[in-house]
Design an enzyme around this catalytic site. Structure first.
Site, PDB file in Angstrom:
ATOM      1  N   CYS A   1       0.645  -1.209   0.157  1.00  0.00           N
ATOM      2  CA  CYS A   1       0.248   0.237  -0.658  1.00  0.00           C
ATOM      3  C   CYS A   1       0.757   1.408  -0.226  1.00  0.00           C
ATOM      4  O   CYS A   1       1.225   1.536  -0.065  1.00  0.00           O
ATOM      5  CB  CYS A   1      -1.240   0.144   1.405  1.00  0.00           C
ATOM      6  SG  CYS A   1      -0.334   0.291   3.065  1.00  0.00           S
TER       7      CYS A   1
ATOM      8  N   ASP B   1      -8.143   3.887   0.996  1.00  0.00           N
ATOM      9  CA  ASP B   1      -7.316   4.096   2.294  1.00  0.00           C
ATOM     10  C   ASP B   1      -8.049   4.850   3.247  1.00  0.00           C
ATOM     11  O   ASP B   1      -8.305   5.670   3.315  1.00  0.00           O
ATOM     12  CB  ASP B   1      -6.056   5.527   2.051  1.00  0.00           C
ATOM     13  CG  ASP B   1      -4.921   6.161   2.435  1.00  0.00           C
ATOM     14  OD1 ASP B   1      -5.094   4.921   4.036  1.00  0.00           O
ATOM     15  OD2 ASP B   1      -4.055   6.836   2.163  1.00  0.00           O
TER      16      ASP B   1
ATOM     17  N   ASN C   1       2.525   1.577   4.344  1.00  0.00           N
ATOM     18  CA  ASN C   1       2.417   0.180   4.759  1.00  0.00           C
ATOM     19  C   ASN C   1       2.112   0.269   6.424  1.00  0.00           C
ATOM     20  O   ASN C   1       3.021  -0.211   7.231  1.00  0.00           O
ATOM     21  CB  ASN C   1       3.899  -0.060   5.008  1.00  0.00           C
ATOM     22  CG  ASN C   1       4.046  -1.922   5.555  1.00  0.00           C
ATOM     23  OD1 ASN C   1       5.408  -2.250   5.918  1.00  0.00           O
ATOM     24  ND2 ASN C   1       3.406  -2.498   5.591  1.00  0.00           N
TER      25      ASN C   1
ATOM     26  N   CYS D   1      -1.905   0.559   7.254  1.00  0.00           N
ATOM     27  CA  CYS D   1      -2.783   0.445   7.587  1.00  0.00           C
ATOM     28  C   CYS D   1      -3.471  -0.347   6.416  1.00  0.00           C
ATOM     29  O   CYS D   1      -3.372  -1.843   7.014  1.00  0.00           O
ATOM     30  CB  CYS D   1      -4.161   1.800   7.247  1.00  0.00           C
ATOM     31  SG  CYS D   1      -3.533   3.792   7.538  1.00  0.00           S
ATOM     32  N   ARG D   2      -3.261  -0.262   5.228  1.00  0.00           N
ATOM     33  CA  ARG D   2      -4.416  -1.726   4.250  1.00  0.00           C
ATOM     34  C   ARG D   2      -2.880  -2.634   4.147  1.00  0.00           C
ATOM     35  O   ARG D   2      -3.337  -3.308   4.681  1.00  0.00           O
ATOM     36  CB  ARG D   2      -4.393  -1.025   3.133  1.00  0.00           C
ATOM     37  CG  ARG D   2      -5.811  -0.239   2.565  1.00  0.00           C
ATOM     38  CD  ARG D   2      -5.936   0.731   1.680  1.00  0.00           C
ATOM     39  NE  ARG D   2      -4.086   1.602   1.409  1.00  0.00           N
ATOM     40  CZ  ARG D   2      -4.676   2.649   0.585  1.00  0.00           C
ATOM     41  NH1 ARG D   2      -5.423   2.393  -0.016  1.00  0.00           N
ATOM     42  NH2 ARG D   2      -3.321   3.665   0.223  1.00  0.00           N
ATOM     43  N   SER D   3      -1.357  -2.588   4.146  1.00  0.00           N
ATOM     44  CA  SER D   3      -0.928  -3.874   3.577  1.00  0.00           C
ATOM     45  C   SER D   3      -0.954  -4.286   5.283  1.00  0.00           C
ATOM     46  O   SER D   3      -1.138  -5.772   4.625  1.00  0.00           O
ATOM     47  CB  SER D   3       0.016  -3.410   2.832  1.00  0.00           C
ATOM     48  OG  SER D   3       0.750  -2.701   3.487  1.00  0.00           O
TER      49      SER D   3
END
Length: 159
Positions: A9, A125, A12, A14-16
């Site tokens: 993401c 995001d 690195n 939140c999402r990933s």
């Protein structure tokens, strides 16, 4: 040799890392020989922990988490079998870094593995929002897991 998957993401945090720990949970449950990690396209958060809202969302859903942010490096294309971008911007950034066609062929969008995702394959995001955004990310990540695991199982079987 383990099958290696990484999620990418922006920063690195939140999402990933959320996707990383969800997949880790599933491959551990199934006893699959898969190594999972994550990174970001940017360096803003390198060395930092995952966003506390990511950790809280994972914990509420029963997942573990432990994370130190890092930035994806071009030399890593050789290390992975599958590189999963969380949105179109990450996909384009990774494709532009890829040294060759073989490397570009390893890059996919995570939501490609969710048959109900529809035309918008971006995981939004959640950084500038509240809890709802993180819950949505987790929902979208979990929706992609059955298809992703099927792909991983097939790759392991075909060795």
């Amino acid at each position: 040799m383990s099958y290696r998957v990484t999620f990418v993401c922006t920063g690195n945090i939140c999402r990933s890392p959320m996707a990383e720990w969800v997949l880790r949970h599933h491959v551990e449950e199934e006893g699959l020989d898969v190594e999972v990690d994550s990174s970001g396209t940017g360096s803003w958060h390198v060395g930092g922990e995952a966003d506390e809202r990511t950790v809280a969302t994972l914990n509420r859903a029963g997942y573990r988490s432990a994370h130190i942010a890092r930035q994806f490096e071009e030399s890593w294309f050789d290390l992975y079998d599958l590189i999963l971008a969380l949105d179109e911007g990450h996909l384009q950034a990774l494709r532009s870094m890829a040294p060759d066609e073989e490397a570009r062929g390893k890059i996919r969008l995570l939501r490609e593995f969710d048959p109900d995702a529809g035309p918008d394959l971006d995981v939004p995001d959640p950084y500038y929002g509240g809890r709802d955004g993180f819950d949505l990310v987790l929902e979208q990540v979990e929706a992609a897991m059955p298809g992703l695991l099927e792909t991983i199982r097939a790759a392991l079987k075909n060795g």
